[in-house]
Write a protein that holds these residues in place. Sequence first.
Motif, short mmCIF file in Angstrom:
data_model
loop_
_atom_site.label_atom_id
_atom_site.label_comp_id
_atom_site.label_asym_id
_atom_site.label_seq_id
_atom_site.Cartn_x
_atom_site.Cartn_y
_atom_site.Cartn_z
N ASN A 127 44.82 8.33 -107.07
CA ASN A 127 44.56 9.06 -106.06
C ASN A 127 45.96 9.52 -105.32
O ASN A 127 46.76 8.81 -105.43
CB ASN A 127 43.36 8.51 -105.18
N LEU A 170 38.25 12.11 -102.14
CA LEU A 170 38.86 11.95 -103.78
C LEU A 170 38.20 13.49 -104.39
O LEU A 170 37.03 13.71 -104.38
CB LEU A 170 38.54 10.87 -104.66
N TYR A 206 36.10 8.39 -111.85
CA TYR A 206 35.09 7.26 -111.58
C TYR A 206 35.89 5.96 -111.23
O TYR A 206 35.26 5.32 -110.16
CB TYR A 206 33.98 7.21 -112.58
N LEU A 215 37.63 6.12 -108.05
CA LEU A 215 36.86 6.10 -107.32
C LEU A 215 35.98 4.58 -106.59
O LEU A 215 36.05 4.34 -105.29
CB LEU A 215 35.46 7.05 -107.03
N TYR A 250 33.66 11.30 -102.76
CA TYR A 250 34.16 12.26 -103.80
C TYR A 250 33.43 13.49 -103.79
O TYR A 250 32.46 13.64 -103.23
CB TYR A 250 33.32 11.56 -105.13
#
Length: 241
Positions: free
Chosen positions: A40, A128, A202, A205, A212
């Motif tokens: 990220n 995100l 994912y 995350l 998200y």
Amino acid sequence: MFYYVLKYVLLGPLLRLVFRPRIEGLEHVPATGAAIVAGNHLSFSDHFLMPAILKRRITFLAKKEYFTGPGIRGRLTAAFFRSAGQIPVDRTGKEAGQAAIREGLGVLGKDELLGIYPEGTRSHDGRLYKGKVGVAVMALRAQVPVIPCAMIGTFEAQPPGKVIPNVHPVTIRFGKPLDFSRYAGMENEKAILRAITDEIMYAILSLSEQEYVDQYAAVAKAEEAAAKAEKDRKFPRLPIS
């Protein structure tokens, strides 16, 4: 040479002293061989904190604007990024994505670590955003694993627009390598690329525990800027007498 001077003498020790980053899952980063570290992107500090704690050298694809800024500050920034071995990428035009992929594959072809932010730009609000499929293309073409990474706390340490970072706890968390060899030879299949990219996002995350947003960050930024401009047009600020 300058990369290692920065890492071990100038910048690295300072970053460790100020932020005292907590590192989790470092064992998931391979000691040798090519791999993609996909993370990220919350802060300008991300460019420096991750390389500072990794045992291996990592090369990031950096936006071209870091190398073309005006004035003394712009020249210093460009010199810094070039000396640190970062690669400028033009993010505009139809060929932008292909250029980034070519540069990334060049790094991986030398059995090095490639750092990439699948969101394509920094998050402007700490959430995100949807990932771009370039990371999937490179993983399949180079046949390398993808290590998900989460930077936690860097948004609070240095939010967009802040030059001097705050002293704030930072955690850098690496996840288990993702193997996409089952999709070998399918790098031209759009549905496959989307599925791989979503799997990577994912994993990021799960590590970062961010909120998200199923939208590209650049689109969200543009929409918010347009909404603000429209609001300012309808309700202009009155001068203070």
